[in-house]
Motif scaffolding. Structure first.
Motif, PDB file in Angstrom:
ATOM      1  N   SER A 178      -0.536   4.045  -5.347  1.00 43.84           N
ATOM      2  CA  SER A 178      -1.520   5.120  -5.244  1.00 43.84           C
ATOM      3  C   SER A 178      -2.838   4.632  -5.816  1.00 43.84           C
ATOM      4  O   SER A 178      -2.931   3.550  -6.394  1.00 43.84           O
ATOM      5  CB  SER A 178      -1.048   6.356  -6.021  1.00 43.84           C
ATOM      6  OG  SER A 178      -1.432   6.276  -7.364  1.00 43.84           O
ATOM      7  N   THR A 179      -3.864   5.451  -5.669  1.00 49.51           N
ATOM      8  CA  THR A 179      -5.162   5.099  -6.226  1.00 49.51           C
ATOM      9  C   THR A 179      -5.308   5.599  -7.652  1.00 49.51           C
ATOM     10  O   THR A 179      -6.360   5.460  -8.256  1.00 49.51           O
ATOM     11  CB  THR A 179      -6.287   5.705  -5.374  1.00 49.51           C
ATOM     12  OG1 THR A 179      -6.102   7.133  -5.310  1.00 49.51           O
ATOM     13  CG2 THR A 179      -6.262   5.137  -3.966  1.00 49.51           C
TER      14      THR A 179
ATOM     15  N   ASN B 136       4.540  14.669  -3.006  1.00 50.50           N
ATOM     16  CA  ASN B 136       4.523  15.137  -1.618  1.00 50.50           C
ATOM     17  C   ASN B 136       3.256  14.702  -0.897  1.00 50.50           C
ATOM     18  O   ASN B 136       3.287  14.379   0.290  1.00 50.50           O
ATOM     19  CB  ASN B 136       4.667  16.661  -1.583  1.00 50.50           C
ATOM     20  CG  ASN B 136       6.102  17.106  -1.841  1.00 50.50           C
ATOM     21  OD1 ASN B 136       7.052  16.487  -1.369  1.00 50.50           O
ATOM     22  ND2 ASN B 136       6.261  18.181  -2.600  1.00 50.50           N
ATOM     23  N   GLU B 137       2.144  14.692  -1.610  1.00 52.89           N
ATOM     24  CA  GLU B 137       0.897  14.216  -1.011  1.00 52.89           C
ATOM     25  C   GLU B 137       0.989  12.735  -0.666  1.00 52.89           C
ATOM     26  O   GLU B 137       0.483  12.291   0.375  1.00 52.89           O
ATOM     27  CB  GLU B 137      -0.265  14.468  -1.972  1.00 52.89           C
ATOM     28  CG  GLU B 137      -0.642  15.929  -2.121  1.00 52.89           C
ATOM     29  CD  GLU B 137      -1.669  16.148  -3.213  1.00 52.89           C
ATOM     30  OE1 GLU B 137      -2.157  15.145  -3.790  1.00 52.89           O
ATOM     31  OE2 GLU B 137      -1.986  17.325  -3.497  1.00 52.89           O
ATOM     32  N   LEU B 138       1.630  11.957  -1.538  1.00 48.78           N
ATOM     33  CA  LEU B 138       1.776  10.528  -1.286  1.00 48.78           C
ATOM     34  C   LEU B 138       2.606  10.280  -0.041  1.00 48.78           C
ATOM     35  O   LEU B 138       2.259   9.439   0.802  1.00 48.78           O
ATOM     36  CB  LEU B 138       2.409   9.839  -2.495  1.00 48.78           C
ATOM     37  CG  LEU B 138       2.607   8.330  -2.390  1.00 48.78           C
ATOM     38  CD1 LEU B 138       1.275   7.612  -2.217  1.00 48.78           C
ATOM     39  CD2 LEU B 138       3.334   7.783  -3.621  1.00 48.78           C
TER      40      LEU B 138
ATOM     41  N   ALA C 206       3.048  12.351   2.462  1.00 47.49           N
ATOM     42  CA  ALA C 206       2.306  12.846   3.634  1.00 47.49           C
ATOM     43  C   ALA C 206       1.192  11.890   4.063  1.00 47.49           C
ATOM     44  O   ALA C 206       0.861  11.820   5.251  1.00 47.49           O
ATOM     45  CB  ALA C 206       1.720  14.220   3.332  1.00 47.49           C
ATOM     46  N   SER C 207       0.646  11.151   3.114  1.00 49.82           N
ATOM     47  CA  SER C 207      -0.464  10.246   3.425  1.00 49.82           C
ATOM     48  C   SER C 207       0.004   8.825   3.723  1.00 49.82           C
ATOM     49  O   SER C 207      -0.813   7.933   3.941  1.00 49.82           O
ATOM     50  CB  SER C 207      -1.451  10.207   2.251  1.00 49.82           C
ATOM     51  OG  SER C 207      -0.836   9.665   1.089  1.00 49.82           O
ATOM     52  N   SER C 208       1.316   8.607   3.750  1.00 48.75           N
ATOM     53  CA  SER C 208       1.874   7.268   3.971  1.00 48.75           C
ATOM     54  C   SER C 208       2.632   7.241   5.287  1.00 48.75           C
ATOM     55  O   SER C 208       3.798   7.635   5.342  1.00 48.75           O
ATOM     56  CB  SER C 208       2.808   6.876   2.819  1.00 48.75           C
ATOM     57  OG  SER C 208       2.140   6.943   1.578  1.00 48.75           O
ATOM     58  N   PRO C 209       2.001   6.798   6.368  1.00 52.17           N
ATOM     59  CA  PRO C 209       2.662   6.795   7.680  1.00 52.17           C
ATOM     60  C   PRO C 209       3.966   6.005   7.717  1.00 52.17           C
ATOM     61  O   PRO C 209       4.854   6.317   8.510  1.00 52.17           O
ATOM     62  CB  PRO C 209       1.604   6.155   8.595  1.00 52.17           C
ATOM     63  CG  PRO C 209       0.307   6.386   7.902  1.00 52.17           C
ATOM     64  CD  PRO C 209       0.616   6.315   6.439  1.00 52.17           C
TER      65      PRO C 209
ATOM     66  N   THR D 133       0.823  -1.203   0.000  1.00 52.30           N
ATOM     67  CA  THR D 133       0.000   0.000   0.000  1.00 52.30           C
ATOM     68  C   THR D 133       0.855   1.250   0.000  1.00 52.30           C
ATOM     69  O   THR D 133       0.538   2.247  -0.633  1.00 52.30           O
ATOM     70  CB  THR D 133      -0.924   0.011   1.232  1.00 52.30           C
ATOM     71  OG1 THR D 133      -1.722  -1.167   1.216  1.00 52.30           O
ATOM     72  CG2 THR D 133      -1.825   1.230   1.233  1.00 52.30           C
TER      73      THR D 133
END
Length: 233
Positions: free
Chosen positions: A9-10, A108-110, A112-115, A5
């Motif tokens: 990405s989606t 950058n969004e990816l 930020a959304s990937s812990p 995951t």
């Protein structure tokens, strides 16, 4: 969050015929700016939505003594899947560069959304690969090229080779996932490519340390991938 995951990405897509005529026309009309316009139009048929399986297998296998410290570079990084994978697997401070601000924003969004993404290990910037500095402090221990080489007009490949020799440290590695091997000879991008095209423009001072047809690939890449790793002498 699973590792699969983290690097997925989606956003759907692969380097299929869908969208390629549109992208080719943009590049023909606007040269490198055509790639920016393709991102603006949300037509990105090269975006697989995940890190490339051959790269993952190589990094996890530890078959080669790839660096575990230092700096890595991914030119034409797109949404950053491969850059995140390199930073996570090798622990390198990884820089992804792209001329599209939309691509960099998506990367950058990816992150930020990937812990599970390595904190502080991967950054993305809107920059031109050919304008990167080449001082000792600015050189890289590893560079990964996937679809960047074939996106360039063949007349610019010599410049690509000279720049790679300048930005990679002696003893550093260049990982090239050669794709697509079935592209037409008179139409692009992606422009027709053979492994020998890389060797020709890299010139002397490089050792080919791995050259193989990957066994684990994206479904849409069947018969189109070759993984070649070079070491700068």
């Amino acid at each position: 969050m699973s590792e699969e995951t983290l690097y997925t990405s989606t956003v759907p897509g692969s380097l299929s015929n869908a969208g390629l005529p549109f992208v080719r026309q943009l590049v023909a009309d606007y040269q490198s700016e055509g790639w920016v316009k393709a991102w603006q139009a949300k037509v990105t048929p090269w975006d697989a939505g995940h890190a490339q399986p051959p790269l993952r297998v190589l990094l996890e296998s530890e078959r080669l003594p790839l660096p575990k410290s230092g700096r890595a570079l991914v030119p034409g990084c797109g949404r950053g899947y491969d850059a995140i994978l390199i930073a996570s697997a090798l622990g390198l401070n990884t820089l992804g560069v792209d001329i599209s601000s939309i691509a960099v924003a998506g990367a950058n969004e990816l992150v930020a959304s990937s812990p599970a993404a390595p904190i502080g290990k991967v950054t993305f910037e809107v920059r031109d690969f050919f304008a990167l500095g080449t001082s000792v402090e600015e050189q890289f221990d590893l560079v990964y090229d996937y679809t960047f080489f074939v996106a360039l007009p063949p007349s610019q490949r010599g410049e690509w080779g000279r720049k790679m020799s300048a930005v990679i440290k002696p003893g550093g590695y260049l990982i090239t996932l050669v794709f697509p091997l079935d592209s037409p000879k008179d139409l692009g991008p992606p422009w027709y490519v053979e492994v020998g095209h890389y060797a020709e423009v890299l010139g002397d001072g490089w050792e080919r340390v791995l050259d193989e047809i990957p066994t684990v690939i994206s479904e849409s890449h069947k018969g189109q991938d070759r993984l070649v790793v070079w070491k700068r002498l």
